[in-house]
Design an enzyme around this catalytic site. Structure first.
Site, PDB file in Angstrom:
ATOM      1  N   SER A   1       0.801  -1.222   0.000  1.00 16.60           N
ATOM      2  CA  SER A   1       0.000   0.000   0.000  1.00 16.60           C
ATOM      3  C   SER A   1       0.839   1.280   0.000  1.00 16.60           C
ATOM      4  O   SER A   1       0.278   2.373   0.013  1.00 16.60           O
ATOM      5  CB  SER A   1      -0.901  -0.003   1.238  1.00 16.60           C
ATOM      6  OG  SER A   1      -0.114  -0.301   2.393  1.00 16.60           O
TER       7      SER A   1
ATOM      8  N   THR B   1      -2.012   3.280   3.920  1.00 18.26           N
ATOM      9  CA  THR B   1      -1.181   4.488   3.883  1.00 18.26           C
ATOM     10  C   THR B   1      -0.421   4.656   5.187  1.00 18.26           C
ATOM     11  O   THR B   1      -0.970   4.390   6.244  1.00 18.26           O
ATOM     12  CB  THR B   1      -2.122   5.709   3.727  1.00 18.26           C
ATOM     13  OG1 THR B   1      -2.739   5.624   2.467  1.00 18.26           O
ATOM     14  CG2 THR B   1      -1.393   7.019   3.858  1.00 18.26           C
TER      15      THR B   1
ATOM     16  N   THR C   1       1.735   7.050   0.160  1.00 22.57           N
ATOM     17  CA  THR C   1       0.850   5.931  -0.194  1.00 22.57           C
ATOM     18  C   THR C   1       0.931   5.600  -1.683  1.00 22.57           C
ATOM     19  O   THR C   1       1.316   6.456  -2.487  1.00 22.57           O
ATOM     20  CB  THR C   1      -0.615   6.308   0.132  1.00 22.57           C
ATOM     21  OG1 THR C   1      -1.441   5.163   0.016  1.00 22.57           O
ATOM     22  CG2 THR C   1      -1.153   7.381  -0.785  1.00 22.57           C
TER      23      THR C   1
ATOM     24  N   ARG D   1      -6.130   8.942 -10.777  1.00 26.12           N
ATOM     25  CA  ARG D   1      -6.797   9.286  -9.516  1.00 26.12           C
ATOM     26  C   ARG D   1      -5.760   9.707  -8.455  1.00 26.12           C
ATOM     27  O   ARG D   1      -4.738   9.062  -8.267  1.00 26.12           O
ATOM     28  CB  ARG D   1      -7.604   8.079  -9.026  1.00 26.12           C
ATOM     29  CG  ARG D   1      -8.347   8.294  -7.702  1.00 26.12           C
ATOM     30  CD  ARG D   1      -7.550   7.809  -6.525  1.00 26.12           C
ATOM     31  NE  ARG D   1      -8.322   7.812  -5.271  1.00 26.12           N
ATOM     32  CZ  ARG D   1      -7.800   7.624  -4.075  1.00 26.12           C
ATOM     33  NH1 ARG D   1      -6.511   7.396  -3.952  1.00 26.12           N
ATOM     34  NH2 ARG D   1      -8.543   7.632  -3.006  1.00 26.12           N
TER      35      ARG D   1
ATOM     36  N   THR E   1      -5.944   8.074   7.163  1.00 25.58           N
ATOM     37  CA  THR E   1      -5.805   6.891   6.318  1.00 25.58           C
ATOM     38  C   THR E   1      -7.196   6.405   5.957  1.00 25.58           C
ATOM     39  O   THR E   1      -8.176   6.736   6.619  1.00 25.58           O
ATOM     40  CB  THR E   1      -5.012   5.787   7.048  1.00 25.58           C
ATOM     41  OG1 THR E   1      -4.874   4.660   6.173  1.00 25.58           O
ATOM     42  CG2 THR E   1      -5.685   5.334   8.323  1.00 25.58           C
ATOM     43  N   GLY E   2      -7.277   5.621   4.892  1.00 26.16           N
ATOM     44  CA  GLY E   2      -8.573   5.088   4.479  1.00 26.16           C
ATOM     45  C   GLY E   2      -9.050   5.721   3.186  1.00 26.16           C
ATOM     46  O   GLY E   2      -8.239   6.156   2.366  1.00 26.16           O
TER      47      GLY E   2
END
Ligand code: SD4
Length: 328
Positions: free
Chosen positions: A87, A189, A207, A217, A240-241
Site C-alpha cells: 500500500s 497508507t 501511499t 486518480r 488513512t482510508g
C-alpha cells in the site's frame, strides 16, 4: 527620600502591571488550552502496523537530538522501500491499468510543505516531496512534472510493480470488480507525526493509494490539510482510508482546528470521523485519524473496527487499536 506621592504612584503602576500580566496569561491560556499543559514528548505516532518499523527509524533521529522533519521523512521511507507492503511505495498495488502511482506530502514546524501526486517509478516519493518543499517556491508537483523534477535532482527511475503486486492485479482483472475494501490487508497508507526534543512538530504521509483506482486518480494523502496537517502552535493529524471521504471534509485540517478551539486530540479525531459519517454513507469504507497536540498527548479514531496505530513514547514502541464509531 521617597516622597509619599512617588511611592503611591509606584505601587499603583506595579499593581497595574501585575493585573495585566495575570489577565494576559489567563487570556493566552484560554486562547490556547495547551499553554502550561504537561509535556509528553518526544513522541512519534504513525498509522497501521507498518508504523512500528517506521517509528523506530524516526525515533532514532529524534532521540539523537535530530529534528522532527528529518525524523518523519526517515520514518516513512521504511515502508516506502519495503516490497512486502502493498500500500506504500515499492510493492504498492497498481491502478487498474497496472501502473503504480504514488502520492506523498510532508510539512515542517514552520508551516513549510511539499507534496507530489501521481508520481511513477520513484521509490521514495516522500523525499521528492521534501525536495519540492526545500528547493522550490512551490508546494505540489504532479505526474510527469514531478517525475522530471525527481530525475533532474538525482532520483533513480525504478520498476515498482513487484511480481506479487502484478499477480494480484492480474487476478483482479478477471472480474475487474471495484469495491472499496475496509481495512485492506490491515495495513495501508502511512501517516507519521513526530515531536522532537525541542518541541517542534512535523508530519509526513505517503501511499500508493487505493488499489485498482482509475489511472490518474489522486487521493487525500498528498493534499495538505486532507491526508496530513501540522500547525506547530497546536498539533498535527494524519489520515488513512478512503481518500475521497477525507478530501470532502479536509479531515486533518479539521482535526487541528478543533484542537485549536480546545478539543483534545481524541475528541478532535472523533468529531472529524463523525463529520464524515453524518454526510456520507460510511457503512462500507474506512477512515482513520491519528493526532497529537503540542504537549505530546495523542488520540485516534476511525469509522470501523480494525484501524490501529503505532505509538513511540517514553522509550516504548507499541501498536494500539483505535476506538471506532460504527459498533455494529
Ligand atoms: C487514498 N488514503 O489514496 C489513501 C489510501 C488509503 O485506505 O489510506 N487507503 O485514498
Amino acid at each position: 527620600m521617597i516622597n509619599r506621592r512617588k511611592f503611591i504612584l509606584g505601587t499603583a503602576f506595579t499593581s497595574l502591571f501585575a493585573y495585566f500580566g495575570i489577565t494576559y496569561a489567563k487570556a493566552r491560556k484560554s486562547l490556547n488550552p495547551l499553554v502550561g499543559a504537561k509535556k509528553a514528548f518526544p513522541i512519534v505516532i504513525s498509522t497501521w502496523n507498518h508504523g512500528l518499523a517506521a517509528n523506530e527509524a524516526a525515533w532514532e533521529i529524534i532521540n539523537g537530538g535530530g529534528k522532527a522533519i528529518d525524523a518523519v521523512e526517515a520514518g516513512v521511507r521504511i515502508p516506502e522501500g519495503d516490497p512486502k507492503i502493498n500500500s506504500v511505495g515499492f510493492g504498492g498495488y497498481p491502478d487498474r491499468d497496472g501502473k503504480v502511482t504514488l502520492d506523498a506530502c510532508i510539512m515542517d514546524e514552520n508551516g513549510n510543505c511539499g507534496s507530489v501526486s501521481f508520481l511513477q517509478n520513484i521509490k521514495h516519493p516522500i523525499s521528492v516531496a521534501r525536495m519540492v518543499m526545500d528547493e522550490t517556491p512551490h508546494v505540489m508537483l504532479s505526474g510527469a512534472g514531478a517525475l522530471k523534477f525527481a530525475l533532474d535532482n538525482g532520483f533513480k527511475e525504478e520498476v515498482l510493480l513487484t511480481e506479487k503486486a502484478k499477480r494480484a492485479w492480474e487476478n483482479w482483472l478477471k472480474t475487474s470488480k471495484y469495491a472499496p475494501i475496509i481495512n485492506q490487508e490491515n495495513h495501508d497508507t502511512i501517516g507519521l507525526l513526530a515531536i522532537d526534543k525541542n518541541g517542534d512538530i512535523s508530519g509526513a504521509c505517503t501511499t500508493s493509494g487505493l488499489s485498482w483506482k482509475l489511472h490518474g486518480r489522486v487521493g487525500d494523502s498528498p493534499i495538505i490539510g486532507a491526508g496530513m496537517y501540522v500547525d506547530n502552535d497546536i498539533g498535527g493529524a494524519v489520515a488513512t482510508g478512503m481518500g475521497e471521504a477525507v478530501l470532502k471534509t479536509l479531515g486533518t485540517f479539521l482535526v487541528v482546528e478543533l484542537m485549536r478551539n480546545g478539543s483534545s486530540p481524541q475528541a478532535a479525531c472523533e468529531e472529524a470521523v463523525k463529520r464524515i459519517a453524518a454526510k456520507q454513507n460510511a457503512k462500507d469504507f474506512q477512515v482513520g485519524y491519528a493526532a497529537i497536540n503540542k504537549s505530546g498527548n495523542h488520540g485516534a479514531y476511525c469509522i470501523h473496527k480494525g484501524f490501529n496505530y503505532a505509538l513511540h513514547q517514553n522509550y516504548k514502541n507499541v501498536l494500539v487499536d483505535s476506538n471506532y464509531l460504527m459498533k455494529d
